[in-house]
Design a protein around this motif. Structure first.
Motif, PDB file in Angstrom:
ATOM      1  N   UNK A   1      -5.236 -14.673  48.140  1.00  0.00           N
ATOM      2  CA  UNK A   1      -4.117 -13.407  47.691  1.00  0.00           C
ATOM      3  C   UNK A   1      -2.351 -14.369  46.608  1.00  0.00           C
ATOM      4  N   UNK A   2      -2.939 -13.868  45.311  1.00  0.00           N
ATOM      5  CA  UNK A   2      -1.979 -14.407  44.614  1.00  0.00           C
ATOM      6  C   UNK A   2      -0.928 -13.230  44.156  1.00  0.00           C
ATOM      7  N   UNK A   3       0.300 -14.613  45.067  1.00  0.00           N
ATOM      8  CA  UNK A   3       1.487 -13.310  45.416  1.00  0.00           C
ATOM      9  C   UNK A   3       2.880 -13.767  44.270  1.00  0.00           C
ATOM     10  N   UNK A   4       3.650 -12.797  43.734  1.00  0.00           N
ATOM     11  CA  UNK A   4       4.699 -14.343  43.373  1.00  0.00           C
ATOM     12  C   UNK A   4       6.662 -13.244  43.472  1.00  0.00           C
ATOM     13  N   UNK A   5       7.392 -13.576  44.122  1.00  0.00           N
ATOM     14  CA  UNK A   5       8.217 -13.140  44.584  1.00  0.00           C
ATOM     15  C   UNK A   5       9.241 -13.124  43.617  1.00  0.00           C
ATOM     16  N   UNK A  19      -1.860 -19.320  53.090  1.00  0.00           N
ATOM     17  CA  UNK A  19      -1.698 -19.625  52.001  1.00  0.00           C
ATOM     18  C   UNK A  19      -0.401 -20.429  51.495  1.00  0.00           C
ATOM     19  N   UNK A  20      -0.423 -21.422  50.463  1.00  0.00           N
ATOM     20  CA  UNK A  20       0.578 -22.302  50.643  1.00  0.00           C
ATOM     21  C   UNK A  20       2.016 -21.600  49.818  1.00  0.00           C
ATOM     22  N   UNK A  72      -6.918 -23.279  46.342  1.00  0.00           N
ATOM     23  CA  UNK A  72      -8.058 -22.571  45.650  1.00  0.00           C
ATOM     24  C   UNK A  72      -8.369 -21.032  46.887  1.00  0.00           C
ATOM     25  N   UNK A  73      -7.409 -20.599  46.768  1.00  0.00           N
ATOM     26  CA  UNK A  73      -7.419 -19.320  47.654  1.00  0.00           C
ATOM     27  C   UNK A  73      -6.562 -18.823  47.363  1.00  0.00           C
ATOM     28  N   UNK A  74      -5.384 -18.896  46.957  1.00  0.00           N
ATOM     29  CA  UNK A  74      -3.647 -18.390  46.704  1.00  0.00           C
ATOM     30  C   UNK A  74      -2.658 -19.057  47.230  1.00  0.00           C
ATOM     31  N   UNK A  75      -1.713 -18.332  46.721  1.00  0.00           N
ATOM     32  CA  UNK A  75      -0.311 -18.800  46.691  1.00  0.00           C
ATOM     33  C   UNK A  75       1.016 -18.101  47.111  1.00  0.00           C
ATOM     34  N   UNK A  76       1.245 -18.490  47.351  1.00  0.00           N
ATOM     35  CA  UNK A  76       2.997 -17.193  46.932  1.00  0.00           C
ATOM     36  C   UNK A  76       3.756 -18.058  46.594  1.00  0.00           C
ATOM     37  N   UNK A  77       3.949 -17.716  45.502  1.00  0.00           N
ATOM     38  CA  UNK A  77       4.916 -18.517  44.244  1.00  0.00           C
ATOM     39  C   UNK A  77       6.427 -17.841  44.199  1.00  0.00           C
ATOM     40  N   UNK A  78       7.544 -18.869  44.829  1.00  0.00           N
ATOM     41  CA  UNK A  78       8.949 -18.585  44.800  1.00  0.00           C
ATOM     42  C   UNK A  78       9.698 -19.475  43.498  1.00  0.00           C
ATOM     43  N   UNK A  79      10.223 -18.616  43.027  1.00  0.00           N
ATOM     44  CA  UNK A  79      10.646 -18.740  41.508  1.00  0.00           C
ATOM     45  C   UNK A  79      10.186 -19.615  40.692  1.00  0.00           C
ATOM     46  N   UNK A 123      -9.931 -17.622  34.460  1.00  0.00           N
ATOM     47  CA  UNK A 123     -10.860 -18.045  35.451  1.00  0.00           C
ATOM     48  C   UNK A 123     -11.184 -16.854  35.950  1.00  0.00           C
ATOM     49  N   UNK A 124     -10.655 -15.489  35.144  1.00  0.00           N
ATOM     50  CA  UNK A 124     -10.683 -14.525  35.777  1.00  0.00           C
ATOM     51  C   UNK A 124     -10.377 -13.663  36.804  1.00  0.00           C
ATOM     52  N   UNK A 125      -8.595 -14.555  36.339  1.00  0.00           N
ATOM     53  CA  UNK A 125      -8.424 -13.944  37.954  1.00  0.00           C
ATOM     54  C   UNK A 125      -7.245 -13.547  37.387  1.00  0.00           C
ATOM     55  N   UNK A 126      -5.897 -13.208  38.249  1.00  0.00           N
ATOM     56  CA  UNK A 126      -4.921 -12.087  38.558  1.00  0.00           C
ATOM     57  C   UNK A 126      -3.681 -12.659  39.299  1.00  0.00           C
ATOM     58  N   UNK A 127      -2.446 -11.741  38.638  1.00  0.00           N
ATOM     59  CA  UNK A 127      -1.591 -12.066  39.865  1.00  0.00           C
ATOM     60  C   UNK A 127      -1.503 -10.552  40.649  1.00  0.00           C
ATOM     61  N   UNK A 128      -2.294 -10.532  42.295  1.00  0.00           N
ATOM     62  CA  UNK A 128      -1.954  -9.239  43.400  1.00  0.00           C
ATOM     63  C   UNK A 128      -1.106  -8.767  43.438  1.00  0.00           C
TER      64      UNK A 128
END
Ligand code: AP5
Ligand code: MG
Length: 213
Positions: free
Chosen positions: A1-5, A26-27, A78-85, A103-108
């Motif tokens: 899961x790719x998450x942006x705050x 996730x990191x 590799x399996x996603x992250x939560x981006x803060x800032x 990489x054929x990916x996008x923000x969830x």
């Protein structure tokens, strides 16, 4: 899961990102924390970033994008992250999309933690930050067990240099000018979700978990 705050300075991005990272394994990647660690260790990157951060201004996009692309290469991402800032400007968001698309990916999900400016100034004076692990406390709303010491890693807690009221005002104005347009950017991509950040921390987290599932 790719998450942006998303959210203003002091909205609670770091507080919630830490809990999301724990729950979903996730990191938690915070560009602000990475810069502060570099400032503490007096690296060249830290010296460059400090001149901008102390004024409440943004570090140039190029520096931030290189840093984050490097961080993505670490195995834990590799399996996603939560981006803060990050991202914090349209060019940063475009650079992220480009890297993901390759990489054929996008923000969830882009989660916008909404808190009005008047609440922010009050929060900042009481914040204490750990320079060791990036944990965030508040002397009134989320006090550490032992005053001045991080519960998680035992390092000393500090008052951030950029939490002075004049600097906070500038950070808010930079936010409205350069970062708020990202709300519309992610809305158009149908990944924007809004939460009311003025609620108690546990309630904000519940609202986020409802969204992430
Ligand atoms: P950064 O470290 O990202 O700071 P920021 O975005 O200004 O956000 P903060 O960390 O201040 O707030 P937060 O939303 O994480 O809130 P927190 O959870 O701590 O960036 C710092 C600087 O680095 C920037 O100004 C810039 O110079 C540079 N930089 C970083 N990334 C960059 C990028 N991508 N591009 C360019 N430059 C970049 O909570 C705040 C306080 O409130 C805490 O004390 C907390 O305990 C308390 N609190 C949290 N939630 C609640 C609640 N629900 N109720 C009551 N209190 C609460
Ligand atoms: Mg933060």
């Amino acid at each position: 899961m790719k998450i942006i705050m998303l959210g203003a300075p002091g909205a609670g991005k770091g507080t919630q990102a830490k809990r999301i990272a724990e729950k979903y394994s996730i990191p938690h990647i915070s560009t602000g924390d990475i810069f502060r660690a570099n400032i503490k260790n007096n690296t060249e990157l830290g010296q460059k970033a400090k001149t901008y951060m102390d004024k409440g201004e943004l570090v140039p996009d190029e520096l931030v994008v290189d840093l984050i692309m490097d961080r993505f290469k670490q195995a834990d991402a590799a399996n996603g992250y939560v981006l803060d800032g990050f991202p914090r400007t349209i060019p940063q968001a475009e650079a992220l999309d480009k890297a993901l698309e390759a990489n054929g990916e996008s923000v969830d999900f882009a989660i916008n933690v909404e808190v009005p400016d008047e609440n922010i100034i009050n929060r900042m004076g009481g914040r204490r930050a750990c320079v060791g692990c990036g944990a965030t406390y508040h002397i009134q709303f989320n006090a550490p067990k032992v005053e001045g010491i991080c519960d998680t890693c035992g390092e000393k807690l500090i008052l951030r240099d950029d939490d002075k009221p004049e600097t906070v005002k500038n950070r808010l104005s930079v936010y409205h000018d350069q970062t708020q347009p990202l709300i519309d950017y992610y809305n158009k991509k149908n990944v924007l979700r809004e939460v009311d950040g003025t609620q108690a921390m546990d309630d904000v987290f519940k609202a986020i978990v409802d969204i992430l599932g």
